[in-house]
Each structure stands twice: as structure tokens, then as C-alpha cells.
Scaffold this active site. Sequence first.
Site, short mmCIF file in Angstrom:
data_model
loop_
_atom_site.label_atom_id
_atom_site.label_comp_id
_atom_site.label_asym_id
_atom_site.label_seq_id
_atom_site.Cartn_x
_atom_site.Cartn_y
_atom_site.Cartn_z
N GLY A 33 25.02 92.27 56.89
CA GLY A 33 25.76 91.80 58.01
C GLY A 33 25.97 90.49 58.08
N TYR A 34 26.56 89.81 58.87
CA TYR A 34 27.04 88.40 58.89
C TYR A 34 27.76 88.09 57.86
CZ TYR A 34 27.42 84.25 61.99
OH TYR A 34 27.77 83.24 62.85
N HIS A 39 29.57 88.28 50.12
CA HIS A 39 29.90 89.82 50.31
C HIS A 39 31.16 90.31 50.25
CE1 HIS A 39 26.54 88.67 53.51
NE2 HIS A 39 26.05 89.70 52.91
N GLN A 63 11.63 94.22 55.53
CA GLN A 63 11.44 93.16 54.25
C GLN A 63 11.36 91.80 54.57
OE1 GLN A 63 15.93 94.21 53.33
NE2 GLN A 63 16.13 91.99 52.83
N LYS A 151 23.11 85.92 43.54
CA LYS A 151 22.61 84.90 44.12
C LYS A 151 21.01 85.36 44.64
CE LYS A 151 21.94 82.39 48.05
NZ LYS A 151 20.64 82.84 48.74
N GLN A 155 16.04 90.13 43.55
CA GLN A 155 16.61 91.39 44.01
C GLN A 155 17.25 92.24 43.08
OE1 GLN A 155 17.63 91.92 48.33
NE2 GLN A 155 19.63 91.81 47.58
#
Length: 283
Positions: A33-34, A39, A63, A151, A155
Site C-alpha cells: 500500500g501507500y 507501484h 517481514q 527497486k 527481493q
Amino acid sequence: MPLLFERIKDIRNHLERLRCDEGKSIGFVPTMGYLHEGHKALIRESKVQNDVTVVSIYVNPTQFGPSEDYERYPRDLDRDMAICEELGVDVVFTPSDEEMYPEGFSTNVNVSCITEILEGEFRPGHFRGVATVVLKLLNIVQPDRAYFGEKDYQQLKVVQKMVKDLNLPIQIIPVETVREKDGLAFSSRNVYLSEEERDSALSIYKAFQLAQKMISEGKRQSEVLINAMEDLIRSHPHVTKIDYITITDPELSPVQEVREGDRILIALWVGGTRLIDNWKIKL
Ligand code: PAF
């Protein structure tokens, strides 16, 4: 407005109808979110490549380490829903902690080796939390494609490895980092930065540019490049700690001499905010 689901069984039923009865392809953008421009780029890519786009918004507690920013991580569902509507997202999934980790939950996903270096060294357990929640979300949504930003390069590599090792029938689509005009990578954590701190945060991008310039002048030794980047970063007053500055091949093994496509990875603290970023080297 996108359809909003909070329960796993409800989103499953809905997506199964679209997938099985209507033969629709499903693109999935997992987020905490945010939502920001980074995104938005993932969502736009999914919209181009799939019939249906699903966004999950879930600040995954597992996490975050005990002294990390889980509590203060920015959250604003109304704002996120407005962005999803504007971009034509079809489905938003916002599960509760109870829904994701019901009492008695005891299974975790451990991707070895690649999770023990860099972020894994400074954030023990972080990737276990990421891999577990991502696998759960992928199993819930069962998308054809899932979108991850470069970014968070490590991950992305961890998720790609998990998907390959566990034979998930899902394509992982990497999407390039989106930067503000002055080069700062979009991140939900940028809201923590004061104006002066933001100036120091820019040292990361300046370091990438410096290294890239040195490379174009023929300097290829990682050690020389890293020393120059470190000096530049340390000249910024609000950089309180550098966790790492490293240069690796695309699979995250350190290199002594840089080649096309290698990555510079940086993690540092500006005031109380930890930032990470990376840069793909061009020769
Ligand atoms: O990159 C993120 O926002 C998160 O790590 C992810 C992939 C949504 C898992 O919680």
C-alpha cells in the site's frame, strides 16, 4: 471502483469465475500500500499484459524485524483505492492479519543462500517473511503473471528463485525502478524524510551517477568505484550509517571488475530511515 475483497474465499471464488468460466488472464501486483509511481508502473504493465489486474494491499508483519518500522509504515486505503480506480485496477485484496496468519499458522518458506547476504544480513528473517507471504498471495490469486519492481532487486531475485524451485506456473515480470525527476527512487518510506534528509538521500543516486561516469571513462575495478561512491555518500551530513555498497553480477555474486548488466546495490540510513536502491551498469 475496483471490487474490494478482504476474505480469501471471496476473492478466490470471484477470480475462479473470471479465470475458469470466462477464460480471463490475471495479472497480480502485490503491494504494502501507500501506492506511488513505482507501484503505478507495475499496475500499468499488468493492465497491458492481462485481462484482469489484481492488487493486494497488505502490510505483512512477518517481514519486519522487532525494531523496524511496522507500526509506523504509512497506510491510507482510501488514497490507494482512488489510485487503483484511476488506473483501472479490477480487484483489490486487503486481508487482515487473522485472515493471512490464523491461529496455529506454522509454515514458512525459506529460500536459502541468496537470502543470507545483503538485505538478509542486515534484516534477518526478512526474506522468510517476504517469501512466505508472496507464496500465500500467489496461491490465493493464482495469477498468470506477477509484477515486481527492480527497486527491491534482491527481493525480485528471491521471488524468481522461489517460483522456479517450487515450479509455480506463474511468470514473474520485473519492472524498472521509477525515479523522481532528481533521481530519488520512489518508495513508500520517502515520506519519513525531512527536506534536509531528502537531500542526503539523493547521495545514493549521485553515487550511481558518479560510478557510471567513472565506468564510461574506463574505470572497471569495483573497489575503486565503491571507494569513490562511499566518499561521496559520506560527505552528506544526514547519512547516519552505510549498511553496504557493493557491486555484483545480476545473480548477486560480488564482482571485482564490472561488466555490462552488473548491479550496484546500496543500503544506508538517512536519519532514522533505511533506504535501499540499485543501479544496472551500462558499459
Ligand atoms: O515489496 C513489497 O511491497 C513487499 O515486500 C511485498 C512483495 C508486497 C510482500 O509483502
